[in-house]
Design a protein around this motif. Sequence first.
Motif, PDB file in Angstrom:
ATOM      1  N   ASP A   3      77.621  33.030  13.892  1.00  0.00           N
ATOM      2  CA  ASP A   3      78.247  34.275  13.440  1.00  0.00           C
ATOM      3  C   ASP A   3      77.579  34.830  12.185  1.00  0.00           C
ATOM      4  O   ASP A   3      77.795  35.979  11.826  1.00  0.00           O
ATOM      5  N   MET A   4      76.798  33.985  11.494  1.00  0.00           N
ATOM      6  CA  MET A   4      76.130  34.463  10.278  1.00  0.00           C
ATOM      7  C   MET A   4      74.805  35.163  10.581  1.00  0.00           C
ATOM      8  O   MET A   4      74.065  35.526   9.685  1.00  0.00           O
ATOM      9  N   ASP A   5      74.496  35.298  11.864  1.00  0.00           N
ATOM     10  CA  ASP A   5      73.221  35.895  12.296  1.00  0.00           C
ATOM     11  C   ASP A   5      73.543  37.080  13.218  1.00  0.00           C
ATOM     12  O   ASP A   5      74.481  37.009  14.011  1.00  0.00           O
ATOM     13  N   TRP A   6      72.745  38.139  13.109  1.00  0.00           N
ATOM     14  CA  TRP A   6      72.942  39.292  14.003  1.00  0.00           C
ATOM     15  C   TRP A   6      72.502  38.971  15.427  1.00  0.00           C
ATOM     16  O   TRP A   6      72.767  39.741  16.349  1.00  0.00           O
ATOM     17  N   LYS A   7      71.784  37.872  15.611  1.00  0.00           N
ATOM     18  CA  LYS A   7      71.322  37.432  16.936  1.00  0.00           C
ATOM     19  C   LYS A   7      70.428  38.463  17.621  1.00  0.00           C
ATOM     20  O   LYS A   7      70.496  38.649  18.842  1.00  0.00           O
ATOM     21  N   PHE A   8      69.608  39.144  16.840  1.00  0.00           N
ATOM     22  CA  PHE A   8      68.659  40.085  17.439  1.00  0.00           C
ATOM     23  C   PHE A   8      67.568  39.324  18.167  1.00  0.00           C
ATOM     24  O   PHE A   8      67.232  38.193  17.810  1.00  0.00           O
ATOM     25  N   LYS A   9      67.001  39.975  19.193  1.00  0.00           N
ATOM     26  CA  LYS A   9      65.827  39.423  19.871  1.00  0.00           C
ATOM     27  C   LYS A   9      64.775  40.509  19.964  1.00  0.00           C
ATOM     28  O   LYS A   9      65.113  41.694  20.086  1.00  0.00           O
ATOM     29  N   THR A  10      63.500  40.088  19.942  1.00  0.00           N
ATOM     30  CA  THR A  10      62.442  41.079  20.100  1.00  0.00           C
ATOM     31  C   THR A  10      62.387  41.500  21.577  1.00  0.00           C
ATOM     32  O   THR A  10      62.872  40.785  22.455  1.00  0.00           O
ATOM     33  N   GLU A  11      61.818  42.679  21.827  1.00  0.00           N
ATOM     34  CA  GLU A  11      61.605  43.129  23.202  1.00  0.00           C
ATOM     35  C   GLU A  11      60.680  42.141  23.905  1.00  0.00           C
ATOM     36  O   GLU A  11      59.799  41.555  23.281  1.00  0.00           O
ATOM     37  N   SER A  12      60.868  41.995  25.198  1.00  0.00           N
ATOM     38  CA  SER A  12      59.952  41.195  26.006  1.00  0.00           C
ATOM     39  C   SER A  12      58.548  41.774  25.870  1.00  0.00           C
ATOM     40  O   SER A  12      58.386  42.982  25.915  1.00  0.00           O
ATOM     41  N   SER A  13      57.566  40.920  25.681  1.00  0.00           N
ATOM     42  CA  SER A  13      56.226  41.453  25.456  1.00  0.00           C
ATOM     43  C   SER A  13      55.169  40.556  26.071  1.00  0.00           C
ATOM     44  O   SER A  13      55.347  39.344  26.198  1.00  0.00           O
ATOM     45  N   SER A  14      54.058  41.162  26.442  1.00  0.00           N
ATOM     46  CA  SER A  14      52.945  40.346  26.938  1.00  0.00           C
ATOM     47  C   SER A  14      51.942  40.092  25.814  1.00  0.00           C
ATOM     48  O   SER A  14      50.912  39.477  26.002  1.00  0.00           O
ATOM     49  N   ALA A  15      52.263  40.589  24.599  1.00  0.00           N
ATOM     50  CA  ALA A  15      51.328  40.442  23.480  1.00  0.00           C
ATOM     51  C   ALA A  15      51.781  39.397  22.463  1.00  0.00           C
ATOM     52  O   ALA A  15      50.983  38.895  21.684  1.00  0.00           O
ATOM     53  N   TYR A  16      53.060  39.094  22.411  1.00  0.00           N
ATOM     54  CA  TYR A  16      53.559  38.124  21.429  1.00  0.00           C
ATOM     55  C   TYR A  16      54.751  37.361  22.020  1.00  0.00           C
ATOM     56  O   TYR A  16      55.279  37.746  23.059  1.00  0.00           O
ATOM     57  N   CYS A  17      55.138  36.290  21.337  1.00  0.00           N
ATOM     58  CA  CYS A  17      56.263  35.453  21.787  1.00  0.00           C
ATOM     59  C   CYS A  17      56.059  34.966  23.227  1.00  0.00           C
ATOM     60  O   CYS A  17      57.007  34.839  23.995  1.00  0.00           O
ATOM     61  N   LYS A  18      54.806  34.700  23.564  1.00  0.00           N
ATOM     62  CA  LYS A  18      54.510  34.380  24.963  1.00  0.00           C
ATOM     63  C   LYS A  18      54.947  32.979  25.358  1.00  0.00           C
ATOM     64  O   LYS A  18      55.064  32.673  26.540  1.00  0.00           O
ATOM     65  N   GLY A  19      55.192  32.115  24.364  1.00  0.00           N
ATOM     66  CA  GLY A  19      55.647  30.771  24.702  1.00  0.00           C
ATOM     67  C   GLY A  19      57.160  30.680  24.797  1.00  0.00           C
ATOM     68  O   GLY A  19      57.712  29.607  25.010  1.00  0.00           O
ATOM     69  N   MET A  20      57.852  31.814  24.625  1.00  0.00           N
ATOM     70  CA  MET A  20      59.308  31.770  24.548  1.00  0.00           C
ATOM     71  C   MET A  20      59.942  32.246  25.867  1.00  0.00           C
ATOM     72  O   MET A  20      59.297  32.935  26.664  1.00  0.00           O
ATOM     73  N   VAL A  21      61.211  31.868  26.065  1.00  0.00           N
ATOM     74  CA  VAL A  21      61.936  32.297  27.264  1.00  0.00           C
ATOM     75  C   VAL A  21      61.913  33.826  27.337  1.00  0.00           C
ATOM     76  O   VAL A  21      62.227  34.509  26.356  1.00  0.00           O
ATOM     77  N   ASP A  22      61.544  34.367  28.483  1.00  0.00           N
ATOM     78  CA  ASP A  22      61.450  35.814  28.704  1.00  0.00           C
ATOM     79  C   ASP A  22      60.530  36.516  27.696  1.00  0.00           C
ATOM     80  O   ASP A  22      60.677  37.717  27.450  1.00  0.00           O
ATOM     81  N   ASN A  23      59.603  35.765  27.108  1.00  0.00           N
ATOM     82  CA  ASN A  23      58.680  36.328  26.097  1.00  0.00           C
ATOM     83  C   ASN A  23      59.416  37.028  24.961  1.00  0.00           C
ATOM     84  O   ASN A  23      58.990  38.077  24.468  1.00  0.00           O
ATOM     85  N   GLN A  24      60.543  36.465  24.569  1.00  0.00           N
ATOM     86  CA  GLN A  24      61.333  37.063  23.491  1.00  0.00           C
ATOM     87  C   GLN A  24      61.526  36.054  22.369  1.00  0.00           C
ATOM     88  O   GLN A  24      61.817  34.886  22.625  1.00  0.00           O
ATOM     89  N   CYS A  25      61.397  36.501  21.112  1.00  0.00           N
ATOM     90  CA  CYS A  25      61.684  35.644  19.959  1.00  0.00           C
ATOM     91  C   CYS A  25      63.023  36.043  19.345  1.00  0.00           C
ATOM     92  O   CYS A  25      63.436  37.192  19.430  1.00  0.00           O
ATOM     93  N   HIS A  26      63.659  35.073  18.697  1.00  0.00           N
ATOM     94  CA  HIS A  26      64.808  35.404  17.858  1.00  0.00           C
ATOM     95  C   HIS A  26      64.310  36.213  16.676  1.00  0.00           C
ATOM     96  O   HIS A  26      63.246  35.932  16.137  1.00  0.00           O
ATOM     97  N   TRP A  27      65.091  37.188  16.250  1.00  0.00           N
ATOM     98  CA  TRP A  27      64.741  37.943  15.051  1.00  0.00           C
ATOM     99  C   TRP A  27      65.940  37.798  14.106  1.00  0.00           C
ATOM    100  O   TRP A  27      66.840  38.640  14.072  1.00  0.00           O
TER     101      TRP A  27
END
Length: 415
Positions: free
Chosen positions: A122-146
């Motif tokens: 609850d102390m985090d907004w729990k944002f995620k980056t948009e799915s991308s083919s340029a970054y966060c490629k090792g993450m589920v759905d190519n999305q990182c926590h922000w």
Amino acid sequence: MDIVPDRNTPVPQLIVQWAYTGIRLALSCAGVTVGFVTFFEVLIVLLRPDIVDKDNRARIVPTVELLDQYDFVVIGAGSAGAVLANRLTENKNWTILLLEAGGDERVISDLPVMTYNLVNTDMDWKFKTESSSAYCKGMVDNQCHWTRGKSLGGSSSLNYMLYVRGNRRDYDNWRDSGNPGWGYDDVLPYFKKAENMTIPGLRESPYHGTSGPLTVENPRYEHPMQGYFSNAMSEMGYHEVDVNGKTQTGFNRPQTTTRNGLRCSTSKAYLRSTADRRNLHISTNSLVHKILIDKTTKTAYGVEFVRENVRHIVRAKKEVILSAGAIESPKLLMLSGIGPKDHLEEVGIKVIHDSPGVGQNLQDHIMIGGLTFLIDAPYNPSTTTLADVTDFVVKREGHLYGTGFCEILAFVNTR
Ligand SMILES: Cc1cc2nc3c(=O)[nH]c(=O)nc-3n(C[C@H](O)[C@H](O)[C@H](O)COP(=O)(O)OP(=O)(O)OC[C@H]3O[C@@H](n4cnc5c(N)ncnc54)[C@H](O)[C@@H]3O)c2cc1C
Ligand SMILES: *[C@@H]1O[C@H](CO)[C@@H](O)[C@H](O)[C@H]1NC(C)=O
Ligand SMILES: *[C@@H]1O[C@H](CO)[C@@H](O)[C@H](O)[C@H]1NC(C)=O
């Protein structure tokens, strides 16, 4: 984390063990499945009144006491907003409303080593980056926590606490690009004013202050790995420096925004000390939806926010201050009609002021996770034993006072 009970148990440890077993029994009888973090949180509540800090916690204004109008309305109680609310209420003639979407900080946020456990809570907004083919490629759905903080103290309540000012040339570049007052020599007095430097040898430095509310220390716990890193840096020809001093290139133990080894968020530094100021109203769980702006004069005159499912409108006699962070500030501007005209019209927002730069030019530092390698002297930092918990709750020492992520901080020349 695993809890590994010990055989030859000294008395303080027994207390922790009993408390731990008792809590676990009580909770499992109630049919609740809870992890280590919850147990630990209950132990802290029971055994560490200094962290609970009941008497000094920020005073939250009940909804019935909210006024219709304040001199200043500050949106967001994070790194910036907490300081602003504190400084403005020094003038007793002014009334200030501080609106925060989140609640108060959880007790575990005081522990540097618990930082990772605050992500996705609850102390985090729990944002995620948009799915991308340029970054966060090792993450589920190519999305990182922000991760962005959502509580009193904002991101300062879940960040890594490294106290590192910008480089002198960053500020001088700002000044030289047409921002008088933002050069390093201009901002240095404010860094010093904010700071209570406690590291021996730096208290007398012309680059540091000792009477500000934000405490700066070295982490209380020194990890056995620290010496190896220092030696390696020395062998590479680097020197121990104050990274917030004359020159940044070099290495040292990190300077952290901690007090007595525990996180010193801006809420702890700037809001808890204001509990007795009657001209400050702090309203948590209050999500601002819009800044109200007069279309003809283009002046902000109030805000609209929701607390406990009820919509409120408050007016600001002097100013509305937007300090909702790098993501939410531009978003709120756009929701209020300030932003790129085409984009606002596309989503049906009435344009009050066409400002193409709003929401552009986001900058962040990159970080890598998961770099793992074997060393000659293995050390497994991931197992927290009951003895560690005892050291923390009873003796106020041990590796739960470590940062868990930074033993030596270095600025190196890559060119
Ligand atoms: C995981 C992480 C680690 C970091 N590590 C470091 C570090 O080691 N050293 C360092 O110097 N910096 C670090 N930072 C960066 C630093 O914490 C931030 O730059 C700083 O806290 C930003 O301050 P701010 O006031 O702009 O925003 P924030 O502190 O994020 O405050 C914004 C506040 O506004 C509230 N808010 C947002 N929208 C609304 C709304 N609509 N209505 C009401 N309230 C709202 C938010 O809940 C939040 O409390 C880190 C950041 C993160 C996320
Ligand atoms: C507060 O108001 C009083 C009366 O108008 C005035 O004398 C005083 O200077 C003001 N204080 C500040 C800090 O502005
Ligand atoms: C600064 O920190 C020291 C050490 O913790 C403390 O004794 C002192 O009171 C602090 N100063 C201020 C102004 O808070």
